[in-house]
Design a protein around this motif. Sequence first.
Motif, PDB file in Angstrom:
ATOM      1  N   VAL B  34     -49.099  -5.632  59.301  1.00 24.25           N
ATOM      2  CA  VAL B  34     -49.044  -5.057  58.078  1.00 24.25           C
ATOM      3  C   VAL B  34     -50.638  -4.732  57.569  1.00 24.25           C
ATOM      4  N   LEU B  85     -42.429  -2.522  53.610  1.00 23.70           N
ATOM      5  CA  LEU B  85     -42.721  -3.624  54.300  1.00 23.70           C
ATOM      6  C   LEU B  85     -40.966  -4.100  54.795  1.00 23.70           C
ATOM      7  N   GLY B 111     -52.027  -6.529  52.892  1.00 21.31           N
ATOM      8  CA  GLY B 111     -51.049  -6.784  53.857  1.00 21.31           C
ATOM      9  C   GLY B 111     -50.492  -8.222  53.972  1.00 21.31           C
TER      10      GLY B 111
END
Lengths: 275, 275
Positions: B34, B85, B111
């Motif tokens: 991420v 996500l 992230g």
Amino acid sequence: MEIRLESVAIAVDSDRISGTVLAPAARLPGVLFVHGWGGSQDHDLSRAREAAGLGCVCLTFDLRGHERNARQWETVSRAQNLRDLVAAYDWLVGQPNVDPAAIAVVGISYGGYLATILTTLRPVRWLALRSPALYRDEGWEAPKRQLHLATDLHAYRCVAIAAEDNRALRACADFRGDALVVESEFDEIVPHQVIENYLAALAKARSLTSRLLPGADHGLTRKDAQAAYQHALIQWLTEMVVGAREVAAQAGLERFRHGRRAKTHSPHADAAERK
Amino acid sequence: MEIRLESVAIAVDSDRISGTVLAPAARLPGVLFVHGWGGSQDHDLSRAREAAGLGCVCLTFDLRGHERNARQWETVSRAQNLRDLVAAYDWLVGQPNVDPAAIAVVGISYGGYLATILTTLRPVRWLALRSPALYRDEGWEAPKRQLHLATDLHAYRCVAIAAEDNRALRACADFRGDALVVESEFDEIVPHQVIENYLAALAKARSLTSRLLPGADHGLTRKDAQAAYQHALIQWLTEMVVGAREVAAQAGLERFRHGRRAKTHSPHADAAERK
């Protein structure tokens, strides 16, 4: 050994986000273990376990003359045991999840001797030898047991032998893969000179790693010697197997980035991450 | 993550030799990357390449508000990016070659913040956070950009915050997997106090590894900082992924040996290898 790269679109709410998958190809490296004379595949199971942990398909097996075929102990020849090894190799390479271009062979003592000769018959990328034994070429079809009755076997192992004068050493001289040679400091069966002969013959290997197990005898009676061997072998296998995957992945990534650059220009691509 | 053990018989000449195959199960660990706010999946590709080299299936992706969805930069909310996500996670876990019980999530900055919250929504076994950012819980559905306009964001990041007072820290306090936290020594965006808050909240993780990148800024402008991050992450992933495979293989091996002992008695089984 390949790494697959693929662009994917993932749906979220009414949008789509772009993703990239990087995955090892379905085929895995194979590791073939060859035990020593008087040994059995059981000795290799804990090394095989660790190698499987690295993402390899491992095969251990019993040479004829051992375990269930112990009745052939007195009669089995090197020729037969080499055919055993070739059969095991072919079986392993025939598995659909094994990459035939990524085979390691790990041989101990007599098994190491056979493993070097295998490299002349089948593709071997990584060759690991622990206390590899050495025999005269003569009597190839004779019972292997008889080689020990020849009084000069120990003497043969105490002299420098040129690669061209021995089948196993010739195999080493022709080997172009990566090699590991592990020696026991106090080996009562395989003297240091044999190890020197192997190392000298392996001069053209792509890489050569040699390790000494301090205080170890031939059979690794001491637990610390067993642990040191396992550590040396697994470290080396990790470097070989993981390293090869990374090289493949790097090449795949460069092709992939090149392909993307041709298609899109991304203004954020090189910006550092923020908050 | 499982290791498959299987006894096989291999034909050679008119005999059969016994072998044992040890192989990783067909399913591999998954690693989800991420990126940070203002970043993109391209930043993670070289880490993903190395993780693929460890035998993992890796997914990088672009959060909405970035790259092709850059038009949403001003409006995208944390709620939306968390859904991104989750969608990426579900896509990865849905791949037939991915083991849903062996998922790592690697998040940078924003992230990392999102990754911690993901652990409350989906099973995450390994959680790696580099310079994880921290935000007040308020305004969850508001444009993420607006959080930076609040003048007290920096102040919020300079005080000790109890886990129960923040959604990301609460997620950490409930996390029972293995965690890695990587901090930049001179981080101009995420002060050391934020890292302390995360580490304190992760007190119940099965294992906790924290690393400092000396001389590094938030975006890892310096090449040596990038290399140090990559090294720390890959070392940790190796320990986690390879270690988990080995534990599985050891358990499988013990079951297998136990089963064999019940069936056969092998007189050579414990003998040391000879000549």
